[in-house]
Write a protein that holds these residues in place. Structure first.
Motif, mmCIF file in Angstrom:
data_model
loop_
_atom_site.group_PDB
_atom_site.id
_atom_site.type_symbol
_atom_site.label_atom_id
_atom_site.label_comp_id
_atom_site.label_asym_id
_atom_site.label_seq_id
_atom_site.Cartn_x
_atom_site.Cartn_y
_atom_site.Cartn_z
ATOM 1 N N VAL A 185 37.971 44.940 23.758
ATOM 2 C CA VAL A 185 36.769 44.241 23.313
ATOM 3 C C VAL A 185 35.595 44.552 24.257
ATOM 4 N N PHE A 186 35.856 44.436 25.555
ATOM 5 C CA PHE A 186 34.776 44.721 26.517
ATOM 6 C C PHE A 186 34.330 46.178 26.423
ATOM 7 N N GLU A 187 35.286 47.072 26.238
ATOM 8 C CA GLU A 187 34.922 48.492 26.123
ATOM 9 C C GLU A 187 34.013 48.729 24.923
ATOM 10 N N ALA A 203 36.149 45.221 34.188
ATOM 11 C CA ALA A 203 36.806 45.334 35.493
ATOM 12 C C ALA A 203 37.862 44.250 35.672
ATOM 13 N N ARG A 204 37.542 43.047 35.194
ATOM 14 C CA ARG A 204 38.514 41.955 35.334
ATOM 15 C C ARG A 204 39.773 42.235 34.514
ATOM 16 N N ALA A 215 39.064 49.347 38.584
ATOM 17 C CA ALA A 215 38.204 48.155 38.601
ATOM 18 C C ALA A 215 37.182 48.276 39.731
ATOM 19 N N GLU A 216 37.655 48.733 40.888
ATOM 20 C CA GLU A 216 36.767 48.870 42.047
ATOM 21 C C GLU A 216 35.607 49.801 41.720
ATOM 22 N N SER A 238 37.342 40.599 46.013
ATOM 23 C CA SER A 238 38.774 40.297 45.916
ATOM 24 C C SER A 238 39.579 41.534 45.535
ATOM 25 N N VAL A 239 38.963 42.461 44.764
ATOM 26 C CA VAL A 239 39.658 43.720 44.466
ATOM 27 C C VAL A 239 39.890 44.518 45.750
#
Lengths: 537, 224
Positions: A185-187, A203-204, A215-216, A238-239
């Motif tokens: 969906v995000f893509e 990323a999440r 993600a980084e 946090s990543v």
């Protein structure tokens, strides 16, 4: 919903503006409105009753601004999607704030605006809310799967809000552990337009699938294009932390803290990362800010004083630590959990100062409260250390053993346990304890797996659910218990109680470690079992 | 001038502009009150409000352009129904036009949603509407539609149109507009358009011509 039946809350520190806004609202037909002068008063009121509309001034005086209030309300689930939150501001600077925020209001208006403009904007928001309205009862019932399907239907019938529905759907999918579907969906959104929140969402979802390196790199891109988008900083930190780049994580956080020093959650993370990096000065600064800013906050925590005292003790500022602990106890009106936490740390402080009698006395106070208050594993380690220092080695070892069993996979925590033993001059003993406590959990697990392999699923479920009750923070045990339960139900037939248990296990682990590698697989199994029997819990 | 002074100047300038804007806000409120007290002077007061609003907008544009030059103006791009923005523009334009002009809407070809910064585009379009209000004989049409794959907001009037000098020149500060102004409003709109870029790296632009249906000036804000 009819305007005349709506309950409104006007949050503004300026009495004249409050009255003017009440007049504007009542001219539009919203006749029930109440006032709050500050963020804290607003929180108190919102906890006490339901409001349909909140009109909030961005500038609420020195303590907290409207955006912080909004974020606190959302993060603590005090307001939901059905409620309207409109920000009002005299400053164009708010545009910068809102573009940097992960959570925006439903709309914002820049003063001066006419009553007519306000009316049009409010109508617009009401239109959108009414398009979303079919979602609200489904979300309230907690049926995320149905809500996410409903998002597709609503997006098709309301193309103007397509992206809003897709965003809600992606969040729901993530909440259900369907990271890959959420990623798609995000893509889709990113391929239309690479807006920062969609890239952050992407990323999440990658993080949830353990694709931390990917993600980084996405997050690095987001913060270089949108250097004020703070939520991306937090996630990137946090990543990096997870990738073992604690130094870089701290750097990212300090940039975010420089932009917005008032967010307590970020300062907590900063303190924790700095502490682990051995940067005691930075940790002390972060924890001090939390304690100072937290004084007036609704969402403060006795642990903030404990963390600060830990940093102070680390650099030998024993007196300061004792003063802060006293302050902490008083500020929580000597509530038992605050007294307990303070006593644990005071005992350590007195030990460091060579005051053995005072240390023992403080420890006595802590031990008396130990079984009647909630205790984090971290604080349990402190209690164990205090026991060792005051000569109660048996109790110290017992507490340490409990913590290690509960968190035997947590490399960072084990590192801390080893360091504590090294500092106590008991390096070898520490290593032995870590080994034997870890082995005990592994044996328990193996026993459960063996029972399952022998076909005794009921036996495996009994053993592992019992173990999960004893070691609620041990993610491996809890997830194996969930696995055993799901396998049993899958084979033997629907069992409401067991499925509820499995649901709770998955939620518990997701709550503390949303990126646990086994979560996605077990969530899929959970969904499959539900679909197979056509039942839901 | 020392380096410190150079840094101080924009900060002072920004603070002063902000102050002036607040004063204008108060002035607007006083004019509102005055208009209720003296209905017979309504037309003049209306004109004063219009000018006040323009001065206020101009202040904001200067501030935003300064930020843009400093590289710190970042658009807050969201998926928004363009029809919503257009309706608000229409309301605003009608209230400024009073009985003098007919302002109408043209938005049937608009996509249900598009990606843009609502406030920046509103500023850019308001400026075009202010100009149209001054030059129109009797009609203004505000529209939104598609131009290829791009979103196109337009403001047209039935006035005399842009003079050739304006149409031939690139949009730049000090480039002068059709009424001999500084051209700041156009320059601002052009910068706003350029801040809107799609994934392929194509960015927005402003197009001026006299090719609209009303025969007067046509301003187009084209966002890919």
């Amino acid at each position: 919903m009819e305007l005349a039946k709506m309950e409104a809350l006007i949050v503004d520190d300026h009495p004249g503006m409050r009255t003017a806004m009440r007049l504007t609202l009542s001219n539009l037909g919203v006749t029930h409105s109440q006032f709050a002068q500050s963020a804290n008063e607003a929180i108190r009121r919102i906890k006490g009753q339901h409001y349909d509309i909140i009109v909030c001034d961005y500038n609420l005086g020195p303590e907290q601004d409207g955006q912080q209030l909004l974020e606190l309300l959302r993060h603590n689930n005090l307001i939901d999607l059905s409620m309207i939150f409109i920000m009002v501001t005299a400053e164009r600077a708010y545009e910068k704030v809102v573009s940097a925020a992960e959570l925006g209001p439903d709309d914002y208006l820049i003063k001066p605006f006419t009553a007519e403009v306000f009316r049009v904007r409010l109508e617009r928001v009401l239109q959108k809310k009414s398009a979303m309205a079919p979602l609200f009862p489904v979300l309230q019932a907690g049926d995320a799967a149905k809500a996410s399907e409903l998002c597709n239907v609503l997006a098709a019938s309301h193309p103007a809000y397509m992206i809003d529905f897709l965003r809600i759907k992606a969040e729901l999918l993530m909440g259900m552990g369907q990271a890959e579907a959420a990623q798609q969906v995000f893509e889709g959104i990113v391929s239309e337009r690479a807006v920062p929140w969609a890239k952050l969402g992407l990323a999440r979802t990658l993080r949830l699938q353990q694709k931390d390196v990917e993600a980084e790199s996405i997050l690095e891109g987001v913060i270089s294009e949108s250097p004020e988008y703070l939520a991306a900083f937090d996630t990137l930190a946090s990543v990096k932390d997870k990738l073992g780049k604690a130094g870089e994580a701290q750097e990212v956080l300090s940039k975010a803290v420089a932009i917005s020093p008032n967010t307590l959650a970020r300062q907590r993370m900063m303190g924790d990362v700095a502490m682990r990096n051995g940067d005691i000065t930075a940790a002390e600064a972060a924890y001090t800010t939390i304690v100072e800013k937290g004084r007036t906050s609704f969402f403060r925590d006795p642990n903030d004083y404990v963390n600060l005292s830990r940093a102070l003790l680390e650099c030998g500022k024993n007196e300061d630590a004792i003063n802060r602990l006293r302050e902490g106890r008083q500020s929580f009106s000597n509530a038992p959990e605050a007294v307990f936490a303070a006593s644990v740390m005071e005992s350590q402080a007195y030990s460091q100062m060579g005051k053995a009698a005072a240390a023992k006395e403080a420890l006595g106070r802590a031990m008396a409260l130990k079984d009647s208050v909630p205790m984090t594993d971290e604080l349990k380690l402190d209690l164990a250390t205090a026991c060792y220092r005051s000569g109660d080695e048996a109790m110290g070892a017992r507490l340490m053993d409990q913590v290690v069993r509960n968190r035997h996979e947590d490399a960072r925590l084990l590192q801390r346990v080893r360091k504590i033993y090294t500092d106590l001059g008991r390096e070898l003993e520490g290593e032995q304890l870590v080994q034997s406590s870890t082995q005990a959990v592994v044996n328990l697990n193996n026993q459960g797996v063996l029972l399952a392999k022998q076909g005794n699923l009921a036996g495996a479920v009994e053993l592992l659910t019992e173990a999960a009750a004893q070691l609620p923070n041990n993610q491996q045990i809890v997830l194996n218990a969930a696995h055993a339960v799901l396998t049993l139900v899958n084979r033997e037939g629907w069992n409401q109680d067991l499925m509820l248990k499995a649901k709770r296990y998955l939620e518990e682990v997701r709550g503390s470690n949303a990126t646990h590698p086994k979560l996605v697989q077990l969530q899929t199994l959970f969904n499959d079992v539900q679909n197979k029997y056509g039942s839901r819990v | 001038m020392s380096g410190q002074d150079e840094a101080l100047l924009p900060a002072m300038l920004a603070a002063s502009l902000h102050e002036v804007k607040n004063m204008l806000g108060e002035l607007t409120l006083s004019l509102d009150a005055l208009q209720q007290q003296c209905p017979q002077q309504a037309a003049q007061i209306e004109e004063m409000r219009f000018v006040t609003r323009q001065v206020s907008d101009r202040m904001v544009q200067v501030l935003l352009l300064y930020k843009n030059d400093a590289g710190v103006l970042r658009p807050n791009i969201e998926a928004i129904p363009p029809a919503d923005l257009l309706e608000e523009m229409l309301m605003e334009a009608r209230s400024l036009a009073g009985d003098r002009l007919v302002v109408s809407l043209e938005g049937e070809q608009a996509p249900p949603y598009a990606y843009f910064d609502r406030y920046l585009c509103e500023m850019a379009l308001m400026n075009a509407i202010h100009n149209a209000l001054r030059f129109a004989h009797s009609r203004i049409v505000i529209g939104v539609g598609r131009l290829g794959n791009a979103l196109c907001f337009s403001v047209e009037d039935d006035g005399p149109g842009y003079v050739p000098a304006v149409l031939q020149r690139a949009i730049e500060p000090g480039g002068h507009s059709r009424d001999g102004g500084t051209g700041l409003g156009l320059y601002f709109a052009d910068r706003v358009a350029r801040l809107h870029c799609n994934n392929a790296g194509e960015c927005g632009r402003v197009q001026l011509d006299n090719a609209g249906v009303l025969g007067g000036a046509r301003f187009q804000l084209i966002l890919p």
